[in-house]
Design a protein around this motif. Structure first.
Motif, PDB file in Angstrom:
ATOM      1  N   ALA A  59       0.842  -1.295   0.113  1.00  0.00           N
ATOM      2  CA  ALA A  59      -0.083   0.070   0.136  1.00  0.00           C
ATOM      3  C   ALA A  59       0.882   1.245  -0.015  1.00  0.00           C
ATOM      4  O   ALA A  59       0.584   2.306  -0.737  1.00  0.00           O
ATOM      5  N   SER A  62       1.983   1.665  -3.566  1.00  0.00           N
ATOM      6  CA  SER A  62       1.227   1.846  -4.536  1.00  0.00           C
ATOM      7  C   SER A  62       0.398   3.446  -4.383  1.00  0.00           C
ATOM      8  O   SER A  62       0.295   4.042  -5.502  1.00  0.00           O
ATOM      9  N   ILE A  63       0.091   3.686  -3.295  1.00  0.00           N
ATOM     10  CA  ILE A  63      -0.778   4.862  -3.284  1.00  0.00           C
ATOM     11  C   ILE A  63       0.099   6.172  -3.511  1.00  0.00           C
ATOM     12  O   ILE A  63      -0.378   6.986  -4.268  1.00  0.00           O
ATOM     13  N   GLY A 179     -10.628   0.308   6.597  1.00  0.00           N
ATOM     14  CA  GLY A 179      -9.214  -0.304   6.241  1.00  0.00           C
ATOM     15  C   GLY A 179      -8.927  -1.468   7.203  1.00  0.00           C
ATOM     16  O   GLY A 179      -8.257  -1.123   8.126  1.00  0.00           O
ATOM     17  N   ASN A 181      -6.441  -3.934   7.861  1.00  0.00           N
ATOM     18  CA  ASN A 181      -5.263  -4.678   7.293  1.00  0.00           C
ATOM     19  C   ASN A 181      -5.002  -5.915   7.731  1.00  0.00           C
ATOM     20  O   ASN A 181      -3.869  -6.693   7.463  1.00  0.00           O
ATOM     21  N   SER A 242      -4.339   2.523  -7.320  1.00  0.00           N
ATOM     22  CA  SER A 242      -5.424   2.772  -6.339  1.00  0.00           C
ATOM     23  C   SER A 242      -6.471   1.986  -6.141  1.00  0.00           C
ATOM     24  O   SER A 242      -6.747   1.610  -4.899  1.00  0.00           O
ATOM     25  N   ILE A 245      -5.432  -1.471  -4.159  1.00  0.00           N
ATOM     26  CA  ILE A 245      -5.281  -1.344  -2.763  1.00  0.00           C
ATOM     27  C   ILE A 245      -6.542  -0.927  -2.310  1.00  0.00           C
ATOM     28  O   ILE A 245      -6.854  -1.546  -1.111  1.00  0.00           O
ATOM     29  N   THR A 246      -7.495  -0.321  -2.805  1.00  0.00           N
ATOM     30  CA  THR A 246      -8.935  -0.019  -2.375  1.00  0.00           C
ATOM     31  C   THR A 246      -9.521  -1.284  -2.052  1.00  0.00           C
ATOM     32  O   THR A 246     -10.202  -1.589  -1.279  1.00  0.00           O
ATOM     33  N   LEU A 249      -7.812  -3.357   0.853  1.00  0.00           N
ATOM     34  CA  LEU A 249      -7.782  -2.683   2.131  1.00  0.00           C
ATOM     35  C   LEU A 249      -8.881  -1.765   2.540  1.00  0.00           C
ATOM     36  O   LEU A 249      -8.829  -1.160   3.578  1.00  0.00           O
ATOM     37  N   ILE A 252      -7.735   4.042   1.502  1.00  0.00           N
ATOM     38  CA  ILE A 252      -6.988   4.687   2.593  1.00  0.00           C
ATOM     39  C   ILE A 252      -6.806   6.229   2.003  1.00  0.00           C
ATOM     40  O   ILE A 252      -6.194   6.596   0.753  1.00  0.00           O
ATOM     41  N   MET A 287       3.144   3.851   6.195  1.00  0.00           N
ATOM     42  CA  MET A 287       2.086   2.858   6.352  1.00  0.00           C
ATOM     43  C   MET A 287       2.502   2.026   7.230  1.00  0.00           C
ATOM     44  O   MET A 287       1.634   1.492   8.186  1.00  0.00           O
TER      45      MET A 287
END
Length: 323
Positions: A59, A62-63, A179, A181, A242, A245-246, A249, A252, A287
């Motif tokens: 994450a 990526s973000i 979120g 994790n 994005s 990850i969304t 998770l 975010i 993160m």
């Protein structure tokens, strides 16, 4: 590479390793080294913590990369991964799945898989739609307006679904949006790693054209930069990073905006190759810190990122206003 950049990278790598080790030792139960290396009674807990560290690193890579691409392309330090509406559509897809499948009794692994697939599927559909329309939007601001409209429409539909949702479905959606994790499995991490790797490969192809684009569209075209091709690559890379990850998770928030900002503060913002690397390293470190804070405080990850991100963005706005 300059000496300063090498020192920064080394410091960030040490910080990532240190925070990862601390993350592995954060939780209700104290674990020994043998719990991570052998099949002890606490091996499942150790595996959950390893998965947590890995998914936080993914994450963190990526973000910020998605936000970095958006900010460099639109030349706007407040642009983020959700500027095109990708995150909102992923949330809408998850909402549809959760609220419309509440009466289906499926095993947990199938529930999690379908939930992730719905988010990725919805985001990829929007990405394809954006790519098909991108050539019609010669002005970059039109893409931002389109993303805003998509986000507003998706938010309205989610609110409507929440209004008519069953109590348990509403609770499941809220938990996802916070979120989680700790809920990502090893198989999901494999899938997420592949998606992130593809997104990073596309991102790699955008950095050199972005350097020309930062000098102006006309100058970039004179250097041989294909503006429409660059736009398509930016949309594809940012959407994939994005959305993936969304999907696993939840949304975010703010990390994709503030990490590129910090990287510009600590190193020359004109050197985009170095900025991209710093974004990935600093993002992974931040993160991991958020994950530790979430475990110790029992506050959802998304809430922590918001508490951290909102004051930073407000400070950025005030600073720009002074200038």
């Amino acid at each position: 590479m300059s000496k300063k950049f090498k020192i920064l990278c080394l410091c960030l790598l040490i910080a990532i390793i240190s925070s990862a080790i601390l993350n592995l030792n954060t939780g209700f139960l104290h674990l020994d080294l043998e719990d991570f290396l052998s099949t002890s009674s606490n091996n499942q807990i150790a595996e959950i913590r390893i998965n947590r560290v890995l998914v936080m690193c993914l994450a963190g890579i990526s973000i910020p990369t998605s936000g970095f691409l958006m900010q460099e392309y639109f030349q706007n330090p407040l642009a983020g991964p959700d500027i095109l509406g990708i995150t909102s559509v992923a949330s809408l897809s998850v909402a549809f799945y959760i609220f419309l499948s509440f009466n289906l009794s499926l095993p947990d692994f199938l529930q999690n898989s379908f939930l992730s697939l719905s988010a990725i599927g919805g985001s990829l559909l929007l990405m394809l739609f954006l790519l098909s329309l991108s050539n019609r939007f010669q002005d970059k601001s039109y893409l931002i307006i389109f993303g805003f409209l998509i986000s507003a429409f998706a938010g309205a539909i989610v609110s409507l679904l929440q209004f008519y949702a069953e109590n348990q479905s509403l609770k499941n959606y809220i938990l996802w949006s916070f979120g989680a994790n700790n809920m990502v499995t090893k198989t999901q991490i494999y899938v997420l790693t592949i998606l992130v790797f593809i997104g990073l490969l596309i991102s790699f192809k955008t950095i050199k054209p972005l350097i020309g684009n930062s000098l102006g569209t006309s100058y970039a075209q004179s250097l041989g930069v294909n503006i429409n091709y660059l736009k398509a690559l930016i949309i594809a890379a940012s959407s994939l990073l994005s959305a993936s990850i969304t999907a696993f998770l939840g949304p975010i928030l703010f990390i994709g905006i503030i990490i590129p900002h910090f990287c510009r503060l600590i190193y020359n913002p004109a050197k985009l190759w170095q900025q991209w690397i710093l974004n990935m390293l600093l993002g992974a470190f931040i993160m991991l810190l958020f994950s530790i804070a979430a475990e110790k405080s029992h506050i959802p990850l998304n809430v922590i990122s918001s508490i951290f991100g909102i004051p930073v963005i407000l400070a950025m706005l005030l600073k720009q206003n002074k200038i």
